[in-house]
Design a protein around this motif. Structure first.
Motif, short mmCIF file in Angstrom:
data_model
loop_
_atom_site.label_atom_id
_atom_site.label_comp_id
_atom_site.label_asym_id
_atom_site.label_seq_id
_atom_site.Cartn_x
_atom_site.Cartn_y
_atom_site.Cartn_z
N ALA A 42 13.26 19.93 43.91
CA ALA A 42 14.73 19.82 43.96
C ALA A 42 15.59 21.54 43.08
O ALA A 42 16.09 22.54 43.80
CB ALA A 42 15.50 18.59 42.58
N SER A 43 14.33 22.44 42.30
CA SER A 43 13.91 23.59 42.09
C SER A 43 13.57 24.04 43.43
O SER A 43 12.54 24.33 43.84
CB SER A 43 13.87 23.48 40.61
OG SER A 43 13.47 24.91 40.40
N ASP A 44 14.46 25.56 43.93
CA ASP A 44 13.55 26.23 44.83
C ASP A 44 12.88 27.35 43.62
O ASP A 44 12.04 27.99 44.69
CB ASP A 44 14.59 27.23 45.45
CG ASP A 44 15.58 27.81 44.61
OD1 ASP A 44 15.89 27.52 43.35
OD2 ASP A 44 16.26 28.33 45.36
N ASN A 45 12.61 26.97 42.68
CA ASN A 45 11.55 28.17 42.12
C ASN A 45 9.65 27.44 41.56
O ASN A 45 10.42 26.36 40.65
CB ASN A 45 12.27 28.51 40.36
CG ASN A 45 11.47 30.04 39.44
OD1 ASN A 45 10.77 30.13 40.12
ND2 ASN A 45 12.49 30.73 39.06
N PHE A 46 8.76 27.97 42.64
CA PHE A 46 7.96 27.28 41.19
C PHE A 46 7.95 27.19 40.57
O PHE A 46 7.34 25.97 39.58
CB PHE A 46 6.42 28.36 41.72
CG PHE A 46 5.26 28.11 41.82
CD1 PHE A 46 4.65 26.92 42.22
CD2 PHE A 46 4.74 28.45 40.39
CE1 PHE A 46 3.73 26.68 42.14
CE2 PHE A 46 3.25 27.67 40.32
CZ PHE A 46 3.27 26.74 41.73
N PHE A 47 7.90 27.61 38.78
CA PHE A 47 7.89 27.54 37.38
C PHE A 47 8.55 26.35 36.86
O PHE A 47 7.99 25.74 36.21
CB PHE A 47 7.68 28.72 36.50
CG PHE A 47 6.60 29.57 36.71
CD1 PHE A 47 5.74 29.45 36.83
CD2 PHE A 47 7.31 31.04 37.74
CE1 PHE A 47 4.63 30.69 36.87
CE2 PHE A 47 6.25 32.33 37.48
CZ PHE A 47 4.79 31.61 37.79
#
Length: 176
Positions: A42-47
């Motif tokens: 759901a999040s596009d950031n890896f971390f």
């Protein structure tokens, strides 16, 4: 010490060849796939994709319960199938030390395998954005918060594993 670790790894090798362990491991991989591909994507950031599943309550309940079941399986196999090894230990204190050492190694191996599997899935899906930014309302970066959260998660899991091992030795299987 080297000889003790070799014996511990032989015991762990026997435990991992057990059918119950394989079933628990398979279910834990399904939970990791769920956490990664349903919650983390759901999040596009890896971390942030790593952090989101570990902050989801149902994912935490499932992971900790599977780690708990895995530890109970290890303790019961050690008690039933390795009674000859337990008898050779000097006293109950040595048995506690051995059980804690084997449980800790088992916990770390399982947790590392689950985390690596999660990272592989996330690298295949969300590697495009690895930006480091301020995490929510905190004044720290998302990477530092991820490191802190993983360290805390590992400590909690280790405490649950050690407490359940000690309860298993002092009580019976049904009480634990």
């Amino acid at each position: 010490m080297r000889n003790k670790l070799r014996n511990d790894f032989k015991i762990l090798d026997y435990v991992t060849s057990n059918e119950k362990y394989k079933a628990i491991f398979f279910v834990s991989m399904i939970v990791v796939i769920y956490g990664t591909l349903v919650l983390g994507i759901a999040s596009d950031n890896f971390f942030d994709s790593i952090l989101i599943p570990f902050q989801f309550p149902i994912f935490n309940i499932l992971i900790f319960s599977l780690l708990f079941l895995n530890n109970l399986n290890l303790c019961s196999i050690l008690k039933k199938d390795f009674s000859f090894y337990i008898i050779r230990l000097k006293n109950k204190k040595e048995y506690f030390k051995t059980l804690i050492r084997i449980s800790t190694i088992n916990y770390f191996l399982n947790f590392i395998i689950m985390l690596l599997f999660m990272l592989i899935l996330l690298l295949l899906t969300t590697i495009s954005n690895t930006s480091i930014h301020s995490y929510q309302n905190y004044n720290i970066s998302n990477f530092i918060y991820l490191l802190f959260y993983m360290f805390r998660y590992i400590i909690y899991g280790l405490l649950i594993t050690l407490i359940s091992s000690l309860i298993y030795v002092n009580t019976s299987d049904k009480v634990t």
